[in-house]
Design an enzyme around this catalytic site. Structure first.
Site, PDB file in Angstrom:
ATOM      1  N   ARG A 177       2.707  95.180 -37.314  1.00 58.74           N
ATOM      2  CA  ARG A 177       2.305  94.455 -38.469  1.00 58.74           C
ATOM      3  C   ARG A 177       0.840  94.268 -38.552  1.00 58.74           C
ATOM      4  NH1 ARG A 177       5.100  88.775 -40.406  1.00 58.74           N
ATOM      5  NH2 ARG A 177       4.357  88.226 -38.337  1.00 58.74           N
ATOM      6  N   ARG A 215      11.331  73.872 -40.017  1.00 58.19           N
ATOM      7  CA  ARG A 215      11.575  74.801 -39.048  1.00 58.19           C
ATOM      8  C   ARG A 215      12.529  74.057 -37.935  1.00 58.19           C
ATOM      9  NH1 ARG A 215       7.020  78.944 -39.552  1.00 58.19           N
ATOM     10  NH2 ARG A 215       7.616  80.751 -38.403  1.00 58.19           N
ATOM     11  N   ARG A 256       9.206  83.362 -30.122  1.00 57.70           N
ATOM     12  CA  ARG A 256       9.441  82.843 -31.433  1.00 57.70           C
ATOM     13  C   ARG A 256      10.846  82.999 -32.020  1.00 57.70           C
ATOM     14  NH1 ARG A 256       5.014  86.167 -34.353  1.00 57.70           N
ATOM     15  NH2 ARG A 256       5.762  85.220 -36.216  1.00 57.70           N
ATOM     16  N   LYS A 278       9.419  86.786 -44.692  1.00 60.96           N
ATOM     17  CA  LYS A 278       9.227  85.696 -45.443  1.00 60.96           C
ATOM     18  C   LYS A 278       7.879  85.615 -46.475  1.00 60.96           C
ATOM     19  CE  LYS A 278       9.514  82.701 -42.016  1.00 60.96           C
ATOM     20  NZ  LYS A 278       9.924  83.710 -40.972  1.00 60.96           N
ATOM     21  N   ARG A 290      -2.053  89.752 -35.495  1.00 60.81           N
ATOM     22  CA  ARG A 290      -1.836  88.282 -35.164  1.00 60.81           C
ATOM     23  C   ARG A 290      -1.835  88.042 -33.904  1.00 60.81           C
ATOM     24  NH1 ARG A 290       2.164  85.336 -39.139  1.00 60.81           N
ATOM     25  NH2 ARG A 290       2.767  84.374 -37.262  1.00 60.81           N
TER      26      ARG A 290
HETATM   27  P1  AMP Z   1       4.556  81.928 -39.461  1.00 59.73           P
HETATM   28  O1  AMP Z   1       3.178  82.354 -39.941  1.00 59.73           O
HETATM   29  O2  AMP Z   1       5.336  81.368 -40.256  1.00 59.73           O
HETATM   30  O3  AMP Z   1       5.304  82.918 -38.779  1.00 59.73           O
HETATM   31  O4  AMP Z   1       4.177  80.796 -38.296  1.00 59.73           O
HETATM   32  C1  AMP Z   1       3.282  81.208 -37.174  1.00 59.73           C
HETATM   33  C2  AMP Z   1       3.348  79.841 -36.269  1.00 59.73           C
HETATM   34  O5  AMP Z   1       2.996  78.725 -36.918  1.00 59.73           O
HETATM   35  C3  AMP Z   1       4.733  79.539 -35.769  1.00 59.73           C
HETATM   36  O6  AMP Z   1       5.004  80.450 -34.806  1.00 59.73           O
HETATM   37  C4  AMP Z   1       4.550  78.341 -35.374  1.00 59.73           C
HETATM   38  O7  AMP Z   1       3.641  78.222 -33.954  1.00 59.73           O
HETATM   39  C5  AMP Z   1       3.663  77.843 -36.414  1.00 59.73           C
HETATM   40  N1  AMP Z   1       4.140  76.643 -37.269  1.00 59.73           N
HETATM   41  C6  AMP Z   1       4.653  77.390 -38.550  1.00 59.73           C
HETATM   42  N2  AMP Z   1       5.143  76.651 -39.473  1.00 59.73           N
HETATM   43  C7  AMP Z   1       5.575  75.570 -38.629  1.00 59.73           C
HETATM   44  C8  AMP Z   1       6.492  74.434 -38.567  1.00 59.73           C
HETATM   45  N3  AMP Z   1       7.073  74.207 -39.852  1.00 59.73           N
HETATM   46  N4  AMP Z   1       6.564  73.665 -37.612  1.00 59.73           N
HETATM   47  C9  AMP Z   1       5.758  73.904 -36.404  1.00 59.73           C
HETATM   48  N5  AMP Z   1       4.940  74.947 -36.124  1.00 59.73           N
HETATM   49  C10 AMP Z   1       5.159  75.725 -37.139  1.00 59.73           C
END
Ligand code: AMP
Length: 218
Positions: free
Chosen positions: A127, A88, A172, A13, A161
């Site tokens: 990653r 999400r 996740r 993404k 990360r």
């Molecule tokens: P990402 O970088 O998109 O993989 O997001 C990393 C983490 O941020 C996710 O696993 C969630 O813990 C949190 N997060 C990101 N977007 C959301 C969202 N829309 N709602 C809730 N938690 C989020």
């Protein structure tokens, strides 16, 4: 264009969003990056978010929706945006619809990036991300940097990360299936979903998305 990007962790993404935002000249709004910026600035919100992120859970809706609204109200998002990681879950999708409705605007497409589950684990385990710019992403075997631990593009330090450990990735993925996947049906009912295979070279995937958006436009 107003686009939402959906897909499991490791679907690419962030990578696709950076490229598409540049090509379509719209801001790339990444919820994960907004949370990570708060973590590195040690804000109260960052502290709260980190506890959920490290466990592989979603940050509570109240905080997330407020942050998304605030970001979408910035002037650069008025002409369009590419939302990466928001919504999400279904209540976030409803909150987004309410916000857009108030402004009299609509989404143009919801891009669903598909990738097999075994591939997700491999992608995430290897990653590595640049500390200076999170759009600089490498992989220890699929796209290794010239010097281990150093970003080819800007020389920044590469790191893994905290939530990219195998155990957290599995959590996740579970959260993705139970909470995020239902938004695909939600948007399907609005005729907005464009499904794209996220396997193969990065450039080809970007091309696939751009073609699909053109077709969708016609
Ligand atoms: P990402 O970088 O998109 O993989 O997001 C990393 C983490 O941020 C996710 O696993 C969630 O813990 C949190 N997060 C990101 N977007 C959301 C969202 N829309 N709602 C809730 N938690 C989020």
């Amino acid at each position: 264009m107003r686009i939402v990007l959906v897909g499991p962790p490791g679907a690419g993404k962030g990578t696709q969003a950076t490229r598409l935002a540049e090509k379509l000249r719209i801001p790339h709004i990444s919820m994960g990056d907004l949370f990570r910026a708060n973590i590195s600035q040690q804000t109260e919100l960052g502290q709260l978010a980190k506890s959920y992120m490290d466990a592989g859970n979603l940050v509570p809706d109240e905080v997330t929706i407020a942050m998304a609204k605030d970001r979408l109200e910035q002037p650069d998002a008025k002409g369009g945006f590419l939302l990466d990681g928001f919504p999400r879950n279904v209540s976030q999708a409803q909150a987004l619809d309410d916000l857009l409705q108030t402004e009299g605007i609509k989404l143009d497409a919801v891009l669903d990036l598909e990738v097999p589950e075994e591939e997700v684990i491999k992608r995430i385990a290897g990653r590595r991300i640049c500390r200076k710019d999170s759009s600089h992403v490498f992989h220890v075997s699929y796209s290794p940097p010239k010097t281990e631990g150093v970003c080819d593009i800007c020389g920044g330090e590469l790191y893994q990360r905290d939530d990219d450990s195998e155990e957290t990735v599995r959590k996740r993925l579970e959260v993705y299936h139970t909470q995020t996947e239902p938004i695909i049906d939600y948007y399907q009912a609005q005729g907005l979903v464009v499904t794209i295979s996220s396997q193969g070279p990065v450039d080809e995937i970007t091309q696939r998305v751009l073609e699909a958006l053109k077709r969708d436009d016609a």
